[in-house]
Write a protein that holds these residues in place. Structure first.
Motif, short mmCIF file in Angstrom:
data_model
loop_
_atom_site.label_atom_id
_atom_site.label_comp_id
_atom_site.label_asym_id
_atom_site.label_seq_id
_atom_site.Cartn_x
_atom_site.Cartn_y
_atom_site.Cartn_z
N GLY A 208 0.78 -1.24 0.00
CA GLY A 208 0.00 0.00 0.00
C GLY A 208 0.80 1.27 0.00
O GLY A 208 0.25 2.35 0.23
N PHE A 209 2.13 1.20 -0.24
CA PHE A 209 2.95 2.40 -0.31
C PHE A 209 3.14 2.76 -1.79
O PHE A 209 4.12 2.35 -2.41
CB PHE A 209 4.32 2.19 0.33
CG PHE A 209 4.27 1.71 1.75
CD1 PHE A 209 3.17 1.97 2.56
CD2 PHE A 209 5.33 1.00 2.30
CE1 PHE A 209 3.14 1.53 3.88
CE2 PHE A 209 5.31 0.57 3.62
CZ PHE A 209 4.20 0.83 4.41
N SER B 23 -0.25 -4.31 -5.45
CA SER B 23 0.36 -5.15 -6.48
C SER B 23 -0.28 -6.53 -6.49
O SER B 23 -0.72 -7.04 -5.47
CB SER B 23 1.86 -5.28 -6.19
OG SER B 23 2.47 -6.06 -7.17
N GLU B 24 -0.35 -7.13 -7.67
CA GLU B 24 -0.96 -8.45 -7.83
C GLU B 24 0.06 -9.53 -7.50
O GLU B 24 0.58 -10.22 -8.38
CB GLU B 24 -1.48 -8.60 -9.27
CG GLU B 24 -2.62 -7.64 -9.59
CD GLU B 24 -3.05 -7.75 -11.05
OE1 GLU B 24 -2.63 -8.71 -11.73
OE2 GLU B 24 -3.81 -6.89 -11.50
N VAL B 25 0.35 -9.66 -6.22
CA VAL B 25 1.22 -10.73 -5.77
C VAL B 25 0.42 -11.59 -4.81
O VAL B 25 -0.65 -11.20 -4.34
CB VAL B 25 2.49 -10.19 -5.07
CG1 VAL B 25 3.32 -9.36 -6.05
CG2 VAL B 25 2.14 -9.36 -3.85
N GLN C 214 4.23 -7.63 5.11
CA GLN C 214 3.56 -6.85 6.15
C GLN C 214 4.02 -7.25 7.54
O GLN C 214 4.04 -6.43 8.45
CB GLN C 214 2.04 -7.01 6.04
CG GLN C 214 1.47 -6.33 4.81
CD GLN C 214 0.00 -6.64 4.58
OE1 GLN C 214 -0.61 -6.10 3.68
NE2 GLN C 214 -0.57 -7.50 5.39
N ARG C 215 4.42 -8.50 7.70
CA ARG C 215 4.79 -9.01 9.02
C ARG C 215 6.01 -8.28 9.59
O ARG C 215 6.14 -8.16 10.81
CB ARG C 215 5.08 -10.52 8.91
CG ARG C 215 5.14 -11.23 10.26
CD ARG C 215 5.31 -12.73 10.07
NE ARG C 215 4.14 -13.32 9.44
CZ ARG C 215 4.12 -13.90 8.25
NH1 ARG C 215 5.24 -14.00 7.54
NH2 ARG C 215 3.01 -14.42 7.76
N VAL C 216 6.88 -7.78 8.72
CA VAL C 216 8.10 -7.14 9.22
C VAL C 216 7.88 -5.66 9.56
O VAL C 216 8.75 -5.02 10.15
CB VAL C 216 9.24 -7.25 8.18
CG1 VAL C 216 9.49 -8.70 7.83
CG2 VAL C 216 8.97 -6.43 6.93
N MET D 234 2.15 7.96 10.75
CA MET D 234 0.81 7.84 10.19
C MET D 234 0.94 7.42 8.74
O MET D 234 1.67 8.06 7.96
CB MET D 234 0.06 9.17 10.28
CG MET D 234 -1.41 9.05 9.83
SD MET D 234 -2.26 10.63 9.66
CE MET D 234 -1.51 11.26 8.16
N LEU D 235 0.28 6.34 8.36
CA LEU D 235 0.25 5.86 6.99
C LEU D 235 -1.20 5.93 6.52
O LEU D 235 -2.03 5.11 6.91
CB LEU D 235 0.79 4.44 6.90
CG LEU D 235 2.25 4.26 7.35
CD1 LEU D 235 2.62 2.79 7.43
CD2 LEU D 235 3.19 4.99 6.41
N ALA D 236 -1.50 6.94 5.72
CA ALA D 236 -2.89 7.22 5.36
C ALA D 236 -3.58 6.02 4.70
O ALA D 236 -4.74 5.74 4.97
CB ALA D 236 -2.95 8.44 4.44
N ASP D 237 -2.84 5.33 3.83
CA ASP D 237 -3.43 4.21 3.09
C ASP D 237 -3.40 2.90 3.86
O ASP D 237 -4.05 1.94 3.49
CB ASP D 237 -2.72 4.03 1.75
CG ASP D 237 -2.94 5.22 0.83
OD1 ASP D 237 -4.03 5.81 0.89
OD2 ASP D 237 -2.01 5.58 0.09
#
Length: 374
Positions: free
Chosen positions: A99-100, A143-145, A154-156, A171-174
């Motif tokens: 999501g970045f 991304s289509e992974v 995401q775990r890291v 803060m990560l808006a997305d």
């Protein structure tokens, strides 16, 4: 709430440490009069710089804020032995997958990630390099992974035990679930008295200008003021411990580093012109369980000079009167630890004063050991 507060009174010579978009030193109305101001964001930036430049924290205990995450992760992949071209594609798809969004080689907004977090993210990308390099969603936010790859990435993203990230949050808006609530709150510094801006008109001489051509090679003006500032910050120790994944030793180290950096640094605006290197004249901490207190109300009625006493001296006495007043009405923290250092002629009867800043840090460390446990 277990908390650690810092209260500072600092007299600063003529300066323009923190300026607005027009180049003027920042100010604010408080108590009906104009006050000098230094923004909380500028103070926090100075703290982060001190963490690095004064080696108060190791690189692994710090974070990086940047839009250039793509090239940084590619550099780390190259150190792992992965080719640059494949690395660029894999990193771009990985960042999109979590999501970045990446656009023209940069993320769409500043990312704040711990050094350890970055290392682990690079390792995860390297593990799934082939799958990520062949992703089909280049330039998209998702991304289509495969679900497995996304979960590994995401775990890291857990903050990586970066102290500045744990203190100041992100803060990560997305991706709000990857955000970190700040454990520290920093007030805008305000002068304890009314201030008026002044102007310095300056000229510069052209060394190669012929003597027959009179006049300056350049001229201009810069605004400045001088002030006795009240500065305040508070750290939520429970939140800090949570953000650092329960690491009590690192939490203690982080608070002590914050105490030192916040006390001894200011923003560096126009310092080559003003050299306003004035350490604080009064520093105090308050630690324990209860509610935080910003004591700027001690200066709602601006301090005025009288009987040839210094503004700093009068400000210290006003601050301690306000401290005692709140203690009397609302009670102290339970339990409470407090101590300070005082370089003014102010009367500080009844307030525990350490002989040096080093001794003050030792008192703070004892309080943190009690509050955070072993």
């Amino acid at each position: 709430m277990k908390l650690f507060e810092v209260h500072i009174l600092q007299t600063v010579a003529p300066n323009n440490l923190n300026r607005d978009d027009t180049g003027s030193p920042k100010d604010a109305l408080f108590g009906g009069v104009r006050r000098a101001r230094i923004s909380s964001q500028a103070q926090k930036r100075a703290v982060r710089v001190a963490f690095k430049e004064q080696a108060l924290l190791s690189p692994a205990e710090q974070a990086i804020r940047t839009k250039r995450m793509l090239e940084e992760l590619v550099r780390r992949l190259e150190k792992q032995g992965h080719p640059q071209e494949k690395g660029i594609s894999a990193v771009e798809n990985a960042l999109n997958a979590v999501g970045f969004g990446v656009k023209e080689g940069q993320t769409e907004y500043l990312l704040f990630l711990g050094e350890t977090e970055l290392d682990r993210l690079a390792e995860a990308i390297g593990t799934h390099l082939e799958a990520l390099a062949s992703g089909k969603a280049k330039g998209k936010k998702q991304s289509e992974v495969s679900k497995e790859v996304k979960e590994d990435l995401q775990r890291v993203l857990d903050g990586g035990k970066a102290v500045d990230l744990a203190l100041f949050g992100r803060m990560l808006a997305d991706r709000p679930e990857l955000g970190v609530d700040a454990a520290a709150q920093v007030a805008h510094a305000l002068s304890t008295h009314k201030v008026d801006r002044e102007f310095d008109f300056y000229t510069a001489v052209d060394d190669l200008n012929p003597k027959k051509d009179t006049g300056a090679g350049m001229m201009g003006d810069v605004e400045f003021y001088s002030a006795t500032l009240y500065r305040y910050a508070v750290v939520d120790l429970d939140k800090l411990l949570k953000n650092l994944q329960g690491d009590k030793e690192l939490a203690r180290k982080g608070v002590l580093a914050f105490l030192e950096a916040f006390t001894l640094t200011l923003p560096s605006g126009k310092q080559n012109s003003f050299a306003a290197h004035n350490p604080p004249l009064f520093v105090a901490f308050r630690a324990g369980e209860g509610l935080p207190r910003n004591l700027s109300t001690a200066f709602e009625r601006p301090i005025r000079l009288w009987e040839d006493r210094a503004l700093s001296e009068l400000s210290v006495e006003a601050l301690l009167r306000e401290w005692s007043k709140f203690d009397r009405v609302y009670g102290p923290l339970n339990p409470e630890w407090k101590a300070g250092v005082n370089l003014t002629e102010a009367k500080v009867d009844g307030f525990p004063v350490a002989g040096s800043f080093g001794a003050l840090k030792e008192e703070a460390e004892k309080a943190l050991e009690e509050l955070l446990g072993g």
